[in-house]
Write an enzyme that holds these catalytic residues in place. Structure first.
Site, PDB file in Angstrom:
ATOM      1  N   HIS A  45       0.838  -1.221  -0.019  1.00 34.81           N
ATOM      2  CA  HIS A  45       0.023  -0.155   0.084  1.00 34.81           C
ATOM      3  C   HIS A  45       0.816   1.235   0.041  1.00 34.81           C
ATOM      4  CE1 HIS A  45       0.894   0.991   4.041  1.00 34.81           C
ATOM      5  NE2 HIS A  45       0.792  -0.157   4.271  1.00 34.81           N
ATOM      6  N   THR A  69       2.712  -0.876  11.817  1.00 33.91           N
ATOM      7  CA  THR A  69       1.093  -0.530  11.619  1.00 33.91           C
ATOM      8  C   THR A  69       0.203  -1.726  11.261  1.00 33.91           C
ATOM      9  OG1 THR A  69       1.767   1.432  10.682  1.00 33.91           O
ATOM     10  CG2 THR A  69      -0.381   1.081  10.495  1.00 33.91           C
ATOM     11  N   GLU A  72      -1.885  -7.371   7.681  1.00 31.93           N
ATOM     12  CA  GLU A  72      -0.435  -7.040   8.158  1.00 31.93           C
ATOM     13  C   GLU A  72      -0.048  -7.830   9.451  1.00 31.93           C
ATOM     14  OE1 GLU A  72       2.713  -6.824   7.938  1.00 31.93           O
ATOM     15  OE2 GLU A  72       2.850  -5.049   7.473  1.00 31.93           O
ATOM     16  N   TRP A  73       1.136  -8.334   9.632  1.00 36.03           N
ATOM     17  CA  TRP A  73       1.599  -9.018  10.608  1.00 36.03           C
ATOM     18  C   TRP A  73       0.799  -8.283  11.926  1.00 36.03           C
ATOM     19  CZ3 TRP A  73       6.932 -11.664  10.375  1.00 36.03           C
ATOM     20  CH2 TRP A  73       6.955 -12.537  11.300  1.00 36.03           C
ATOM     21  N   TYR A 100       1.337  -7.104  15.207  1.00 36.70           N
ATOM     22  CA  TYR A 100       2.361  -6.696  16.208  1.00 36.70           C
ATOM     23  C   TYR A 100       1.962  -6.659  17.545  1.00 36.70           C
ATOM     24  CZ  TYR A 100       4.099  -4.709  11.518  1.00 36.70           C
ATOM     25  OH  TYR A 100       4.289  -4.685  10.322  1.00 36.70           O
ATOM     26  N   ARG A 108       6.689  -9.382   2.276  1.00 35.86           N
ATOM     27  CA  ARG A 108       8.146  -9.751   2.360  1.00 35.86           C
ATOM     28  C   ARG A 108       8.051 -11.036   2.866  1.00 35.86           C
ATOM     29  NH1 ARG A 108      10.958  -5.356   6.296  1.00 35.86           N
ATOM     30  NH2 ARG A 108      12.881  -6.525   5.808  1.00 35.86           N
ATOM     31  N   HIS A 160      11.918 -22.188 -15.434  1.00 30.81           N
ATOM     32  CA  HIS A 160      11.730 -23.209 -16.463  1.00 30.81           C
ATOM     33  C   HIS A 160      10.390 -23.504 -16.618  1.00 30.81           C
ATOM     34  CE1 HIS A 160      15.919 -23.886 -14.484  1.00 30.81           C
ATOM     35  NE2 HIS A 160      16.071 -23.523 -15.610  1.00 30.81           N
TER      36      HIS A 160
END
Length: 240
Positions: free
Chosen positions: A10, A22, A110-111, A113, A192, A222
């Site tokens: 984002h 965040t 998102e993770w 936190y 990530r 391949h």
């Protein structure tokens, strides 16, 4: 060409600008963030660009508004209205360019936190030093009160299996099948991690950077679904 999976972080928010973690907090894009995403859409989305709308079969987007707004600003031209909007834009505002459906999924939120929500890495490390907890690496330690790396891998692995099983395996088994490109619009840490799990690597090996508003490309080597790969430099080819 093997099907691809585009990952889009984002656009800029006040917290991403300041380096604050965040997760569940839902902040709007900054004015600069919106401007840059619009520019990214114009530069990278189109029949002669990196993301070819007619080749997209599905779009996954995070439940957070900042990710959904990013997808809106990319203007890929979905035939269907976006799930969070009451109606679709008029075709003179955004022409139809793809038949891809859009799915909101918790798999790419998102993770979580936990106790570190809203803190910078510097603040987290300072707190841990003061309390004798030692150094911190999210890829190894996760977040107290939030998610562990194992939690994140579990949900991402399920999503990747979904992408391959529903949308991309057929492209390898049937050369005449339509294209199977997929778009994923989400957040920095989770994308990530997604890239690492795409190629079957543990999160502890993560060394990628994905800045706000940037785009990454994942595919296969391949022309083999059992050889997932990360495409360096985007690698887009103008179609005839």
């Amino acid at each position: 060409m093997a099907p691809r999976c585009f990952i889009v972080r984002h656009g800029e928010t006040e917290w991403s600008l300041n380096g604050r973690h965040t997760g569940t907090t839902d902040l709007p894009l900054t004015a600069n963030g919106e401007k840059r995403i619009k520019a990214t859409g114009k530069a990278l989305v189109g029949n002669d660009r990196l993301v070819v709308p007619k080749n997209l079969v599905h779009v996954y987007v995070s439940p957070r508004h900042r990710a959904q707004r990013t997808l809106e600003l990319l203007e890929i031209g979905c035939r269907e209205r976006l799930p969070w909007n009451a109606e679709r834009k008029a075709e003179n505002e955004e022409p139809i360019r793809t038949e891809a459906s859009v799915e909101i999924t918790e798999s790419i939120r998102e993770w979580d936190y936990g106790d570190y929500e809203g803190l910078t890495s510097k603040q987290i490390k300072s707190i841990r030093a003061e309390t004798g907890q030692g150094p911190w690496n999210i890829w190894e330690d996760g977040c107290p009160g939030g998610e562990s790396p194992e939690d994140v891998m579990h949900r991402l692995d399920a999503l990747i299996a979904d992408i391959r099983g529903k949308y991309q395996r057929e492209c390898f088994e049937n050369p005449d099948s339509p294209k199977g490109d997929v778009l994923v619009v989400a957040h920095g840490h989770i994308l990530r991690a997604f890239a690492m799990r795409w190629v079957g690597k543990p999160l502890t090996e993560t060394s990628f950077i994905l800045e706000a508003g940037s785009v990454g490309t994942l595919s296969y080597e391949h022309n083999n679904i059992n050889e997932p790969a990360i495409m360096l430099g985007g690698q887009f080819v103008v179609e005839e």
